[in-house]
Design a protein around this motif. Structure first.
Motif, PDB file in Angstrom:
ATOM      1  N   LYS A 130       4.026  10.999   5.809  1.00 34.02           N
ATOM      2  CA  LYS A 130       3.158  11.692   4.860  1.00 34.02           C
ATOM      3  C   LYS A 130       3.997  12.009   3.637  1.00 34.02           C
ATOM      4  O   LYS A 130       4.967  12.758   3.700  1.00 34.02           O
ATOM      5  N   SER A 131       3.633  11.397   2.508  1.00 36.91           N
ATOM      6  CA  SER A 131       4.449  11.506   1.301  1.00 36.91           C
ATOM      7  C   SER A 131       4.050  12.663   0.401  1.00 36.91           C
ATOM      8  O   SER A 131       4.786  13.021  -0.507  1.00 36.91           O
ATOM      9  N   SER A 132       2.876  13.254   0.637  1.00 38.50           N
ATOM     10  CA  SER A 132       2.401  14.355  -0.213  1.00 38.50           C
ATOM     11  C   SER A 132       1.360  15.171   0.542  1.00 38.50           C
ATOM     12  O   SER A 132       0.851  14.747   1.587  1.00 38.50           O
ATOM     13  N   LEU A 133       1.030  16.321  -0.010  1.00 47.02           N
ATOM     14  CA  LEU A 133      -0.006  17.174   0.577  1.00 47.02           C
ATOM     15  C   LEU A 133      -1.339  16.431   0.608  1.00 47.02           C
ATOM     16  O   LEU A 133      -2.047  16.458   1.613  1.00 47.02           O
ATOM     17  N   ILE A 134      -1.670  15.737  -0.455  1.00 50.23           N
ATOM     18  CA  ILE A 134      -2.947  14.985  -0.504  1.00 50.23           C
ATOM     19  C   ILE A 134      -2.946  13.897   0.552  1.00 50.23           C
ATOM     20  O   ILE A 134      -3.954  13.690   1.220  1.00 50.23           O
ATOM     21  N   ASP A 135      -1.844  13.184   0.700  1.00 53.07           N
ATOM     22  CA  ASP A 135      -1.728  12.136   1.716  1.00 53.07           C
ATOM     23  C   ASP A 135      -2.028  12.722   3.096  1.00 53.07           C
ATOM     24  O   ASP A 135      -2.741  12.117   3.896  1.00 53.07           O
ATOM     25  N   TYR A 136      -1.502  13.904   3.384  1.00 52.86           N
ATOM     26  CA  TYR A 136      -1.759  14.544   4.673  1.00 52.86           C
ATOM     27  C   TYR A 136      -3.220  14.987   4.799  1.00 52.86           C
ATOM     28  O   TYR A 136      -3.865  14.759   5.821  1.00 52.86           O
ATOM     29  N   LYS A 137      -3.747  15.612   3.771  1.00 50.64           N
ATOM     30  CA  LYS A 137      -5.104  16.168   3.845  1.00 50.64           C
ATOM     31  C   LYS A 137      -6.190  15.112   4.019  1.00 50.64           C
ATOM     32  O   LYS A 137      -7.200  15.368   4.655  1.00 50.64           O
ATOM     33  N   VAL A 138      -6.009  13.933   3.433  1.00 50.98           N
ATOM     34  CA  VAL A 138      -7.055  12.907   3.515  1.00 50.98           C
ATOM     35  C   VAL A 138      -6.943  12.055   4.780  1.00 50.98           C
ATOM     36  O   VAL A 138      -7.812  11.220   5.030  1.00 50.98           O
ATOM     37  N   ASP A 139      -5.913  12.269   5.583  1.00 45.08           N
ATOM     38  CA  ASP A 139      -5.703  11.455   6.776  1.00 45.08           C
ATOM     39  C   ASP A 139      -6.219  12.158   8.021  1.00 45.08           C
ATOM     40  O   ASP A 139      -5.672  13.163   8.437  1.00 45.08           O
ATOM     41  N   ARG A 163       0.812  -1.225   0.000  1.00 47.04           N
ATOM     42  CA  ARG A 163       0.000   0.000   0.000  1.00 47.04           C
ATOM     43  C   ARG A 163       0.840   1.268   0.000  1.00 47.04           C
ATOM     44  O   ARG A 163       0.306   2.356  -0.150  1.00 47.04           O
ATOM     45  N   GLN A 164       2.140   1.151   0.183  1.00 41.38           N
ATOM     46  CA  GLN A 164       2.994   2.324   0.297  1.00 41.38           C
ATOM     47  C   GLN A 164       3.436   2.808  -1.087  1.00 41.38           C
ATOM     48  O   GLN A 164       3.767   2.000  -1.947  1.00 41.38           O
ATOM     49  N   SER A 165       3.468   4.126  -1.248  1.00 45.23           N
ATOM     50  CA  SER A 165       3.990   4.702  -2.487  1.00 45.23           C
ATOM     51  C   SER A 165       5.512   4.592  -2.477  1.00 45.23           C
ATOM     52  O   SER A 165       6.128   4.353  -1.428  1.00 45.23           O
ATOM     53  N   ALA A 166       6.111   4.788  -3.634  1.00 42.82           N
ATOM     54  CA  ALA A 166       7.576   4.769  -3.722  1.00 42.82           C
ATOM     55  C   ALA A 166       8.180   5.845  -2.817  1.00 42.82           C
ATOM     56  O   ALA A 166       9.194   5.611  -2.149  1.00 42.82           O
ATOM     57  N   THR A 167       7.548   7.008  -2.768  1.00 43.87           N
ATOM     58  CA  THR A 167       8.036   8.089  -1.901  1.00 43.87           C
ATOM     59  C   THR A 167       7.959   7.676  -0.444  1.00 43.87           C
ATOM     60  O   THR A 167       8.902   7.867   0.324  1.00 43.87           O
ATOM     61  N   ALA A 168       6.827   7.106  -0.032  1.00 41.10           N
ATOM     62  CA  ALA A 168       6.659   6.683   1.360  1.00 41.10           C
ATOM     63  C   ALA A 168       7.705   5.630   1.741  1.00 41.10           C
ATOM     64  O   ALA A 168       8.249   5.667   2.846  1.00 41.10           O
ATOM     65  N   LEU A 169       8.007   4.718   0.834  1.00 41.87           N
ATOM     66  CA  LEU A 169       9.010   3.692   1.125  1.00 41.87           C
ATOM     67  C   LEU A 169      10.403   4.298   1.274  1.00 41.87           C
ATOM     68  O   LEU A 169      11.188   3.867   2.119  1.00 41.87           O
ATOM     69  N   ARG A 170      10.707   5.310   0.461  1.00 42.65           N
ATOM     70  CA  ARG A 170      12.003   5.991   0.600  1.00 42.65           C
ATOM     71  C   ARG A 170      12.090   6.702   1.948  1.00 42.65           C
ATOM     72  O   ARG A 170      13.097   6.622   2.654  1.00 42.65           O
ATOM     73  N   VAL A 171      11.025   7.407   2.314  1.00 40.83           N
ATOM     74  CA  VAL A 171      10.994   8.122   3.595  1.00 40.83           C
ATOM     75  C   VAL A 171      11.109   7.118   4.744  1.00 40.83           C
ATOM     76  O   VAL A 171      11.857   7.338   5.702  1.00 40.83           O
ATOM     77  N   GLN A 172      10.396   6.013   4.628  1.00 40.67           N
ATOM     78  CA  GLN A 172      10.451   4.978   5.661  1.00 40.67           C
ATOM     79  C   GLN A 172      11.881   4.475   5.855  1.00 40.67           C
ATOM     80  O   GLN A 172      12.367   4.362   6.977  1.00 40.67           O
ATOM     81  N   MET A 201       9.710  15.138  11.468  1.00 39.07           N
ATOM     82  CA  MET A 201      10.973  14.644  10.928  1.00 39.07           C
ATOM     83  C   MET A 201      10.966  14.829   9.423  1.00 39.07           C
ATOM     84  O   MET A 201       9.907  14.981   8.813  1.00 39.07           O
ATOM     85  N   VAL A 202      12.138  14.774   8.842  1.00 45.01           N
ATOM     86  CA  VAL A 202      12.300  14.784   7.391  1.00 45.01           C
ATOM     87  C   VAL A 202      13.226  13.625   7.049  1.00 45.01           C
ATOM     88  O   VAL A 202      14.153  13.320   7.811  1.00 45.01           O
ATOM     89  N   ALA A 203      12.932  12.943   5.947  1.00 48.26           N
ATOM     90  CA  ALA A 203      13.784  11.822   5.548  1.00 48.26           C
ATOM     91  C   ALA A 203      13.693  11.608   4.047  1.00 48.26           C
ATOM     92  O   ALA A 203      12.686  11.919   3.408  1.00 48.26           O
ATOM     93  N   ASP A 204      14.779  11.077   3.506  1.00 49.19           N
ATOM     94  CA  ASP A 204      14.793  10.632   2.116  1.00 49.19           C
ATOM     95  C   ASP A 204      15.199   9.163   2.136  1.00 49.19           C
ATOM     96  O   ASP A 204      15.136   8.525   3.187  1.00 49.19           O
TER      97      ASP A 204
END
Length: 163
Positions: free
Chosen positions: A69-78, A16-25, A111-114
């Motif tokens: 939170k990988s994007s603005l939309i991800d944050y807004k819908v949660d 269920r994770q986006s590529a961005t979310a997996l990188r941040v994780q 936090m911030v992560a890549d």
């Protein structure tokens, strides 16, 4: 097991994770492990039916939950993130570098992560768990970790509640 069926390779993600979310994780887990000496668990089912993105367990038993939170939309819908706070001593949001930090509530840790590393931009308030809740979380994490290792070692015994 039916010999005609190929063995499924166990996965450490639930798809269920986006590529961005997996990188941040990956980056936030590296950071927590290296800087804060925390053992990290990804996609942890909680007793209230929610699923924490990352749970860090410190050497003195402290528990942090990191909501990615990988994007603005991800944050807004949660709207479920406040429900994680009853299962940790500290709660953080974690974002990729390109996401505006201003969208997150100032009262929460950030936090911030890549894909390589992470850092704390804003500390989280310390709200210690009650003893019974801490014990329940420690047992949950111990069993979850052991079950995940077992599933990697013996995929035929996979349990459905690993993620």
């Amino acid at each position: 097991m039916n010999p005609a069926q190929p063995l499924l390779e166990p996965s450490l993600t639930d798809g269920r994770q986006s590529a961005t979310a997996l990188r941040v994780q990956r980056g936030v887990m590296r950071y927590l492990r290296s800087v804060h000496d925390m053992t990290c668990f990804a996609e942890v089912p909680l007793r209230n039916g929610r699923r924490a993105d990352v749970v860090g367990l410190g050497c003195k038993g402290e528990i942090w939950i990191v909501e990615i939170k990988s994007s603005l939309i991800d944050y807004k819908v949660d709207a479920k993130w406040p429900h994680y706070k009853e299962f940790c001593d500290r709660f953080f949001f974690c974002k990729p570098p390109e996401l505006d930090a201003g969208i997150f509530p100032e009262a929460e840790g950030l936090m911030v992560a890549d894909g390589h590393w992470g850092d704390i931009m804003r500390p989280a308030a310390h709200d210690p768990l009650p003893g019974a809740r801490r014990k329940a979380m420690m047992l949950k994490l111990a069993r979850l970790g052991a079950d995940r290792v077992h599933a990697l070692m013996d995929p035929e015994t996979r349990r459905e509640d690993l993620f």
